[in-house]
Write a protein that holds these residues in place. Sequence first.
Motif: not given
Length: 311
Positions: A283-311
């Motif tokens: 169970n995460l509290d609201e602040k931790e949930k928001a931090l997790f969502a922000k962290s996931a956004d940053a990781v997802r953003n980085m994954n975008e750079a894989l498009k050429s490698v995975l193509a």
Amino acid sequence: MKVTIVGAGNVGATCADVISYRGIASEVVLLDIKEGFAEGKAMDIMQCATTTGFNTKVSGSTNDYSKTANSNVVVITSGVPRKPGMTREELIGINAGIVKTVADNVLKYSPDAIIVVVSNPMDTMAYLTLKATGLPKNRIIGMGGALDSSRFKYYLSKALDKPSNDVQGMVIGGHGDTTMIPLTRIASYNGSPVSDFLSQEVMDKVAADTMVGGATLTGLLGTSAWYAPGASVAYLVDSILNDQRKMIPCSVYLEGEYGQSDICIGVPCIIGKNGVEEIVTINLDEKEKALFAKSADAVRNMNEALKSVLA
Ligand SMILES: NC(=O)C1=CN([C@@H]2O[C@H](COP(=O)(O)OP(=O)(O)OC[C@H]3O[C@@H](n4cnc5c(N)ncnc54)[C@H](O)[C@@H]3O)[C@@H](O)[C@H]2O)C=CC1
Ligand SMILES: O=C([O-])CC(=O)C(=O)O
């Protein structure tokens, strides 16, 4: 049980060293692209056998994957580490191609192996390995949370002035200077919340120091750390090979857990003989949930750079 470690550099060789002297596996193969390097590291480690008293067989290979055949676990540490002033994310251009090629090669000889991804940026490299190999999600484990949690406990123990092994704590989220989430609220000193002993200001400083723990060491050493990283990988491999079912935060593929999908990011997992046995929802509290969502956004953003490698 056989473990292959690809990349016989600082982290890979330290991991082989810890696995052998703790007798975690019966056989370890170190593989590197640099001529003779893995053989040399393996020979040096084997010459500790009589003084530290282990029976693990450690051998080295220069890019000959046939030597890695039938490994139960393969650890990928190949690639480049960062230098002072760099972020882990800046390594993606070089490391993505290396990690993908290595994953393809190891699977040719060890089709049933569980793969532990260490090379940085680790969450993105774990995602790349999963997408490139098509392996089931339980068999791809990114190592970051074990290390980040050990650093968190180190900084907590210093602030408390108590032994590290009396401190419990966990870091989830991405394995990046700004994406890590040290869970201070649920950290404890032998079961009592650390907030009973530390001020908010001190706890905030512990969390901030933990997040830049890798960068601090890179600044001091001129390259990134290896003792704690290597030992953290060995700790994870031990839980797999010996089916210990320890709860360890690892970067794993999420399909709805913690409100995220199609991403590898650090969450608490039960680690056993099948790799990821279970993702534990805490169970995460609201602040931790928001931090997790922000962290996931940053990781997802980085994954975008894989498009050429995975193509
Ligand atoms: N996930 C984590 O918590 C951590 C991740 N790391 C990452 O682990 C990686 C390795 O770090 P170090 O061991 O310090 O670096 P290192 O430079 O000491 O070792 C890397 C080794 O990989 C080898 N290599 C490069 N390309 C290869 C290929 N295609 N096939 C086989 N071997 C190849 C190199 O020859 C070198 O020996 C880096 O990307 C670093 O950022 C490091 C510490 C912790
Ligand atoms: O800091 C780095 O670049 C290496 C790493 O991931 C760590 O030590 O946490």
